[in-house]
Design an enzyme around this catalytic site. Structure first.
Site, mmCIF file in Angstrom:
data_model
loop_
_atom_site.group_PDB
_atom_site.id
_atom_site.type_symbol
_atom_site.label_atom_id
_atom_site.label_comp_id
_atom_site.label_asym_id
_atom_site.label_seq_id
_atom_site.Cartn_x
_atom_site.Cartn_y
_atom_site.Cartn_z
ATOM 1 N N GLY A 24 33.838 -42.516 83.997
ATOM 2 C CA GLY A 24 34.086 -41.944 85.394
ATOM 3 C C GLY A 24 35.128 -42.629 86.226
ATOM 4 O O GLY A 24 36.032 -41.833 86.735
ATOM 5 N N ARG A 28 38.166 -48.202 84.285
ATOM 6 C CA ARG A 28 37.341 -48.333 83.129
ATOM 7 C C ARG A 28 38.000 -47.844 81.827
ATOM 8 O O ARG A 28 38.082 -48.603 80.737
ATOM 9 C CB ARG A 28 35.838 -47.861 83.347
ATOM 10 C CG ARG A 28 34.803 -48.361 82.141
ATOM 11 C CD ARG A 28 33.627 -47.809 82.208
ATOM 12 N NE ARG A 28 32.827 -48.405 83.523
ATOM 13 C CZ ARG A 28 31.828 -47.809 84.012
ATOM 14 N NH1 ARG A 28 31.335 -46.880 83.585
ATOM 15 N NH2 ARG A 28 31.271 -48.344 85.250
ATOM 16 N N ARG A 47 46.681 -38.210 90.255
ATOM 17 C CA ARG A 47 45.921 -38.882 91.265
ATOM 18 C C ARG A 47 45.197 -40.043 90.949
ATOM 19 O O ARG A 47 44.008 -40.304 91.299
ATOM 20 C CB ARG A 47 44.794 -37.786 91.523
ATOM 21 C CG ARG A 47 45.390 -36.338 91.858
ATOM 22 C CD ARG A 47 44.349 -35.299 91.681
ATOM 23 N NE ARG A 47 44.731 -33.914 92.356
ATOM 24 C CZ ARG A 47 44.519 -33.509 93.721
ATOM 25 N NH1 ARG A 47 43.745 -34.223 94.494
ATOM 26 N NH2 ARG A 47 45.233 -32.240 94.048
ATOM 27 N N ARG A 91 31.017 -38.754 77.372
ATOM 28 C CA ARG A 91 30.846 -39.242 78.601
ATOM 29 C C ARG A 91 30.499 -40.807 78.587
ATOM 30 O O ARG A 91 29.247 -40.882 77.880
ATOM 31 C CB ARG A 91 30.388 -38.508 79.620
ATOM 32 C CG ARG A 91 30.008 -39.414 81.035
ATOM 33 C CD ARG A 91 29.557 -38.584 82.067
ATOM 34 N NE ARG A 91 28.579 -39.120 82.977
ATOM 35 C CZ ARG A 91 28.633 -40.307 83.605
ATOM 36 N NH1 ARG A 91 29.793 -40.629 83.556
ATOM 37 N NH2 ARG A 91 27.646 -40.928 84.150
ATOM 38 N N SER A 94 27.636 -45.042 84.228
ATOM 39 C CA SER A 94 26.434 -45.409 84.593
ATOM 40 C C SER A 94 25.337 -44.726 85.061
ATOM 41 O O SER A 94 25.632 -43.506 85.486
ATOM 42 C CB SER A 94 26.705 -46.631 85.860
ATOM 43 O OG SER A 94 27.233 -46.101 86.852
ATOM 44 N N ASP A 207 21.561 -49.849 87.590
ATOM 45 C CA ASP A 207 20.547 -50.052 88.767
ATOM 46 C C ASP A 207 19.212 -49.368 88.450
ATOM 47 O O ASP A 207 19.145 -48.300 87.772
ATOM 48 C CB ASP A 207 20.911 -49.731 90.153
ATOM 49 C CG ASP A 207 21.402 -48.165 90.365
ATOM 50 O OD1 ASP A 207 20.354 -47.452 90.929
ATOM 51 O OD2 ASP A 207 22.281 -47.738 89.802
ATOM 52 N N ARG A 220 29.905 -53.397 86.467
ATOM 53 C CA ARG A 220 29.921 -52.005 86.082
ATOM 54 C C ARG A 220 31.295 -51.707 85.269
ATOM 55 O O ARG A 220 31.333 -50.875 84.503
ATOM 56 C CB ARG A 220 29.801 -50.962 87.330
ATOM 57 C CG ARG A 220 28.445 -51.067 87.701
ATOM 58 C CD ARG A 220 28.214 -50.231 89.078
ATOM 59 N NE ARG A 220 27.033 -50.473 89.928
ATOM 60 C CZ ARG A 220 26.391 -49.199 90.229
ATOM 61 N NH1 ARG A 220 26.714 -48.022 90.016
ATOM 62 N NH2 ARG A 220 25.177 -49.503 90.835
#
Length: 235
Positions: A24, A28, A47, A91, A94, A207, A220
């Site tokens: 996402g 990363r 973007r 994908r 998290s 989490d 993360r």
């Protein structure tokens, strides 16, 4: 291809590999490219959604961010599948655990993706579509996690449109066997099904919603490497 570049991806047709790993967070994606790829080049920056193409153990692969939520991954995965000749999207992201069988850092290999989204309404299906992963990818990911000794679960998750929900109804979802919650897998699986392509979601538990445990933002972004090992083994 006349449809490329798109309003969201500046790459030309052929710049993107047939397999794309999608976190996402675009940072990363940059971290993954720097850590895992050889001879990579940036193929997107529109973007701030960074994308890279390079090689991993001699195989060509792209890594690109997809943003947050089904609307965002819906745009990027649709364009990749339908305009760039991409066959496989994995994908890596998290998720928040619902199940007490999961702990921070565990992997979830998403077999099915339940959702509270209306994304499927566009298909005018007279019923409820159940978005699922590509079985060959899922089996390969499970075999890899087993071989590497990573703690993982395979099952159904919730792809929610809402991050700050007034009434989460965690107990009700847990009773239906939902392992964890995230915000994208269902949309990805629907786009893959409609395009006749392959998709898999691999999540790291960042989490635990029930127990109130959480990893830091830095953890993360930079330490969730086990799911990357598993994803790259599937290319």
């Amino acid at each position: 291809m006349s449809n490329t570049p798109t309003p969201h991806i500046e790459a030309r047709y052929g710049d993107i590999a047939e397999t794309v790993i999608m976190p996402g967070d675009p940072l990363r994606a940059k971290f993954m490219a720097e850590r895992f790829l050889e001879d990579y080049k940036q193929i997107n920056g529109v973007r701030g959604m960074l994308g890279f193409t390079g090689t991993y153990k001699g195989k060509r692969v792209s890594i690109m961010g997809h943003g947050m939520g089904i609307p965002s991954i819906g745009i990027y995965s649709y364009e990749l599948y339908n305009f760039y000749g991409v066959n496989t999207i994995i994908r890596v992201g998290s998720a928040g655990a619902y199940s007490n069988d999961l702990n921070l850092g565990d992997l979830v290999l998403v077999m099915g993706a339940s959702t509270d989204s209306n994304y499927a309404d566009q298909y005018c299906i007279p019923g409820t579509f159940a978005p699922i992963a590509d079985f060959d990818l899922l089996r390969q990911a499970a075999d890899t996690a087993e071989r590497l000794g990573y703690s993982y679960k395979v099952g159904n998750i919730l792809s929610s449109d809402i991050f700050y929900r007034e009434f989460p109804q965690i107990e009700e979802w847990t009773k239906m066997g939902i392992l964890a919650v995230e915000m994208e897998a269902s949309g990805l699986y629907m786009n893959a099904a409609r395009a006749g392509k392959r998709a898999l979601t691999i999540c790291t538990i960042s989490d635990h919603v029930v127990r109130g445990e959480a990893c830091s933002a830095e953890e993360r972004q930079t330490t969730f490497t086990k799911m990357m090992d598993v994803a790259l083994a599937c290319i």
